[in-house]
Enzyme design. Structure first.
Site, short mmCIF file in Angstrom:
data_model
loop_
_atom_site.label_atom_id
_atom_site.label_comp_id
_atom_site.label_asym_id
_atom_site.label_seq_id
_atom_site.Cartn_x
_atom_site.Cartn_y
_atom_site.Cartn_z
CG ASP A 1 -2.24 1.11 1.10
OD1 ASP A 1 -3.23 0.64 1.01
OD2 ASP A 1 -1.77 2.19 1.12
CG HIS B 1 -12.87 -4.00 -12.34
ND1 HIS B 1 -12.11 -2.95 -11.74
CD2 HIS B 1 -14.13 -3.79 -12.17
CE1 HIS B 1 -13.01 -1.94 -11.28
NE2 HIS B 1 -14.31 -2.64 -11.47
CG ASN C 1 -12.24 -0.37 4.03
OD1 ASN C 1 -12.46 -0.77 5.40
ND2 ASN C 1 -10.97 0.30 3.95
CG HIS D 1 -9.71 -3.55 -8.89
ND1 HIS D 1 -9.48 -3.88 -10.40
CD2 HIS D 1 -9.36 -4.76 -8.24
CE1 HIS D 1 -9.04 -5.10 -10.54
NE2 HIS D 1 -8.82 -5.62 -9.31
CG HIS E 1 -8.69 -3.04 -2.17
ND1 HIS E 1 -9.55 -2.33 -3.05
CD2 HIS E 1 -8.57 -2.25 -1.27
CE1 HIS E 1 -10.15 -1.14 -2.33
NE2 HIS E 1 -9.71 -0.88 -1.24
CG HIS F 1 -6.64 -2.64 3.27
ND1 HIS F 1 -6.06 -1.50 2.89
CD2 HIS F 1 -8.13 -2.32 2.63
CE1 HIS F 1 -6.76 -0.65 2.51
NE2 HIS F 1 -8.00 -1.13 2.12
#
Ligand code: AMP
Ligand code: ZN
Length: 115
Positions: A30, A46, A87, A98, A100, A102
């Protein structure tokens, strides 16, 4: 998808600090780390967000968790622990549309919302 930041990273149009790649999944650091280790793991396909997940994507999501553990082992935080956050949508605080994951590690993480 046209105009998508993470699709551009996948295509190499925007540079990233890659930590893992296979034909379906990419992981990179990140740009604004929230912990000593902060990696984003994304499907190359995607998908806007978790809310747009389709039945046929479910195996891919399972694979993402396997890749997260592989990265954790390689980067030596599998035993110490880590946190995975997704999120989703406006209320979930998602900024890049898109999907993801974390992955945060490298210290005892504060700021627990649940538990
Ligand atoms: P979210 O708020 O869940 O949509 O998270 C988007 C994440 O993408 C944030 O943590 C950003 O710091 C990160 N990010 C934005 N642009 C880049 C980039 N070019 N390379 C790596 N991470 C990025
Ligand atoms: Zn995309």
């Amino acid at each position: 998808m046209e105009g998508c930041l993470f699709c551009k990273i996948i295509k190499g149009e925007i540079p990233s600090d890659k930590v893992y790649e296979d034909d379906e999944i990419l992981a990179f650091k990140d740009i604004k780390p929230a912990a000593p280790i902060h990696i984003l793991v994304i499907p190359k396909k995607h998908i806007d967000s978790l809310a747009q997940l389709e039945k046929q994507d479910e195996a891919l999501i399972g694979r993402i968790y396997g890749v997260i553990n592989k990265i954790a082992e390689e980067q030596d935080f599998l035993d110490k622990g880590y946190r995975v956050i997704v999120n989703c949508g406006k209320d979930g605080g998602q900024e890049v549309m898109h999907l993801h994951f974390h992955v945060l590690a490298g210290k005892e993480l504060g700021g627990k919302i649940v538990g």
